[in-house]
Scaffold this active site. Structure first.
Site, mmCIF file in Angstrom:
data_model
loop_
_atom_site.group_PDB
_atom_site.id
_atom_site.type_symbol
_atom_site.label_atom_id
_atom_site.label_comp_id
_atom_site.label_asym_id
_atom_site.label_seq_id
_atom_site.Cartn_x
_atom_site.Cartn_y
_atom_site.Cartn_z
ATOM 1 C CB SER A 88 -0.974 0.001 1.182
ATOM 2 O OG SER A 88 -0.272 0.199 2.382
ATOM 3 C CE LYS B 227 -3.123 1.624 5.044
ATOM 4 N NZ LYS B 227 -3.144 1.044 3.699
#
Ligand code: ATP
Ligand code: MG
Length: 747
Positions: free
Chosen positions: A646, A689
């Site tokens: 990611s 996140k």
């Protein structure tokens, strides 16, 4: 048998004779040697007629014999008085003889008279003849002595016989001593045991009563029939064995454990979803999803119970709470117990490597004990507690046995009504237990276990949620813990927010609680010592005074001030986090990667570099910029291993920023996987996140298009403060992330 020098009284009529010959006789055979004896006295023994006292004089060999007219046997004899040998021949033998006899007498416990008598005899032959007194010599030995005329020979013989006697005596004494010893020991033991019995009786636990007490406890323990029978057998065994035995102690321990299981005890379960929700709300701020799931679970149970459906083989899932530290997983487990009226036991699985920890050791092991489940039931005191399997993701980190196999059985509703602990070795019904597992991350949970889990995620709290938790729970608790009263201290919202945002960076609230504790300790000290007036208002100054300068600040602005640094978003074991991908270049060629990157992350970096190289012209990168240069990509913190795809777009951005000399905008964070074609692929953990980005002070987040729906999970108070850019390709990312103007590289 009479020897010379020996006095003897015999019930015979010897007529007028002054001397007689005394000859030993066995059966009807006379020996060939006798002793001439003087008649020293004639006596009249009452009722027996005449008797004579005789005194042996010397040996004699027998000759012819005849009967005289009075019918008396007359014998011819040859006198054989001892010839006195040279003392040199006998001295040693004499000494030895005396020594041996002394010892014999000693052993026999002589009072000294016999010893004195023996000492008084100076003649060697006579000395040898004293052996004739010895009660332990047999007829043959005595005869042999009598028949030996030679004094030296006789003395040798006497010494030999006496030595034999001595040896015999010694052996006898040893045996006697041993026996005595043993007897004494037995006696000692006997007395000790009597004392022990007395003490026991005093304590009301006489042997019989121990067994009886066990029987009584067993009969009232409500054990299932097979277990009860098993327990009874053990008590019988114990009773047979008596308590002197080492094994009986082990049996007692075992029975004690059997009795420690709360076989028949259950908490009255409260299956009221509305009440449960109230309890959950009272204990925890937010966590709406978690609370809803728990309430639903209870509602289903309630219906099934009310409608008489068997609840034993329930659909077979265990609630598993997964999330970063300090987000309230363990404490909500306690709340579940409180909400349902069950007992709560926590069983930490962190670091458990051995199946035996869960299941116990077999009884044949020295020091064997039941496993943790049995201990948990004992601690709970009921068969239907909430057992929290804490930190399931930490088992088997370096396992020897396979604890997860035992756990599987425990958690499987099809099997756990007949769980067998190795130590107890009886079937245990765990189907009433409500198991709740917790973990920080899902990846390290053994797959077979994970498969059976119904996962509820704790993603961490927003600043607003943290403030609410602090206000409603942490602050009051710390106030009380520090010995203060509610009305004595107050903290403003601004103060709380300051602690949350600038003194902590975490998904949970543990550090926050610690910091609040520190602030309150300082306040308590002041109130206690300096006579500070109350109420005390905790403002910014008080916080800085107690906690020092803020630990966290808007780092992104500083870090991204130079080209080549991009702000990425990641999820780690402790929740979401921001990470800065740094790129640099220097003479050389190829790609260098540092920061403990996993394989997947390394590949992302390669893809990123390839992408940038192949799109150099569009990106406005000088042809020469890559010629003969090596690109170095580093992901701090260097000591923490990281992996995953990611960070892909972040790497592209960092490299592109470096080569175009356009810095990355400091308010923007990003996450997304990248392909060689420049597509941006979706990633996981978006909520965590975004929370981390928010906490770090970022206001914009670049998100893969296909993660768009996940944004719904982000709490609205965060969503409202941030801009999200949904992107499908890398050129969109770069357009958003890079500043327009170029900066000259510093170095
Ligand atoms: N939503 C909340 N409302 C009130 N208090 C909370 C909330 N979340 C966490 N807490 C408090 O935070 C503290 C830490 O929570 P807890 O020990 O349950 O964390 P955890 O998720 O089990 O962490 P770990 O993974 O490290 O075991 C507890 O004192 C708990 O009461
Ligand atoms: Mg915990």
């Amino acid at each position: 048998m009479v020897f010379p020098g020996m006095p003897v009284t015999l019930p015979v009529d010897v007529g007028p004779d002054e001397r007689v010959l005394l000859v030993p006789r066995r059966d009807n055979n006379y020996a060939s040697v006798g002793v001439v004896a003087d008649v020293s006295e004639r006596l009249r023994v009452s009722g027996r007629g005449l008797a004579v006292s005789l005194m042996g004089v010397h040996r004699a060999t027998l000759g012819g014999a005849s009967t005289d007219q009075d019918g008396v046997l007359r014998v011819d004899y040859e006198a054989r008085p001892d010839a006195t040998p040279a003392t040199s021949l006998t001295r040693e033998l004499e000494r030895e003889y005396r020594a041996v006899v002394d010892e014999i007498l000693e052993l026999r416990g002589d009072d000294g008279r016999i010893r004195a008598f023996v000492r008084s005899i100076t003649d060697a032959g006579a000395l040898a003849d004293t052996a004739g007194y010895s009660p332990d010599l047999n007829f043959d030995q005595k005869l042999q002595l009598l028949e030996t005329f030679d004094v030296v020979e006789r003395l040798k013989l006497a010494v030999e016989f006496q030595r034999e006697r001595l040896a015999e005596q010694q052996v006898r004494k040893r045996i006697r001593d041993d026996v005595e010893d043993g007897a004494q020991k037995q006696q000692r033991e006997y007395f000790l045991r009597r004392q022990m019995d007395a003490i026991r009786k005093e304590l009301g636990e006489h042997d019989g009563s121990i067994a009886d007490e066990y029987r009584q406890k067993i009969s009232s323990a409500g054990m299932p029939e097979p277990v009860r029978q098993h327990a009874e057998r053990e008590v019988d065994r114990f009773e047979r064995m008596g308590d002197s035995n080492a094994e009986s102690a082990m049996i007692r321990t075992y029975i004690d454990w059997l009795l420690a299981v709360p076989w028949a005890k259950r908490s009255e379960e409260r299956l009221d979803p509305a009440h449960a929700r109230e309890v959950l709300d009272a204990d925890h701020e937010g966590l709406d999803d978690v609370k809803r799931r728990i309430t639903e679970y209870l509602a289903v149970r309630k219906l099934r119970t009310e409608r008489g459906m068997k609840d034993n083989r329930r659909s077979g899932v265990i609630l598993t709470l997964i999330g970063p530290p300090g987000t309230g997983k363990t404490s909500i487990g306690e709340s579940i117990a409180r909400a349902t009226g069950r007992q709560f036991v926590r069983m930490s699985l962190g670091g458990v490597r051995d199946e035996a920890e869960i299941r116990g050791h077999r009884r044949t092991y020295i020091g064997a004990l039941p496993g943790r489940l049995v201990r948990a039931l004992r601690d709970a005191g009921t068969m239907n507690p909430v057992i929290m399997l804490d930190e399931v993701d930490k088992i088997g980190a370096d396992w020897r046995g396979d604890p997860s196999a035992a756990l599987l059985e425990v958690l499987d509703p099809a099997q756990n009504h007949a769980f067998r602990d190795h130590y107890l070795d009886v079937e245990l019904d765990l189907s009433q237990v409500l198991f709740v597992a917790t973990a920080n991350v899902a990846d390290t949970i053994p797959a077979a276990l994970f498969d059976r889990m119904e996962v509820i995620r704790f993603d961490g709290y927003t600043t607003d949620e943290k403030m609410a938790i602090a206000r409603g729970h942490l602050w009051p608790r710390q106030v009380e813990r520090n010995g203060l009263r509610d009305e004595e201290v107050a903290i403003t919202d601004a103060g709380l927010r300051l602690v949350v945002t600038e003194y902590t960076r975490e998904a949970g609230v543990r550090q926050l609680e610690r910091e609040l504790g520190r602030v309150l300790r300082k306040t308590a000290t002041k109130i206690a010592s300096a006579g500070q007036t109350t109420p005390v208002a905790i403002d910014r100054a008080a916080i800085v005074d107690a906690l020092g300068r803020p630990k966290f600040f808007k780092e992104a602005a500083v870090r991204t001030a130079v080209p080549g640094v991009a702000t990425g978003l990641a999820v780690t074991g402790v929740g979401g986090d921001v990470l800065f991908v740094e790129a640099a270049s220097m003479p050389g060629k190829g790609l260098v990667l540092t920061g403990q990157l996993g394989d997947v992350m390394k590949e992302s970096a390669r893809i990123a570099l390839t992408y940038v190289k192949s799109h150099a012209t569009e990106l406005g990168i000088d042809e020469g910029a890559l010629e003969g240069r090596e690109v170095h990509v580093h992901v701090p913190a260097g000591a923490i291993p990281k992996d995953g795809p990611s960070a892909g777009i972040t790497m592209v951005t960092a490299i592109a920023s470096l080569l175009t000399r356009r810095p990355v905008r400091s308010t923007i964070g990003m996450t997304g996987e990248v392909t060689l074609q420049g597509h941006v692929l979706p990633i996981g953990g978006l909520k965590q996140k975004v929370l981390a980005a928010h906490a770090a002070g970022l206001t914009e987040v670049i998100v893969p298009e296909r993660n768009g729906p996940d944004l719904d999970d982000v709490p609205s108070d965060v969503r409202d403060h941030m801009r999200f850019h949904l992107v499908g390709s890398v050129d969109q990312v770069l357009a958003l992330a890079l500043e327009d103007k170029e900066l000259a590289l510093a170095a």
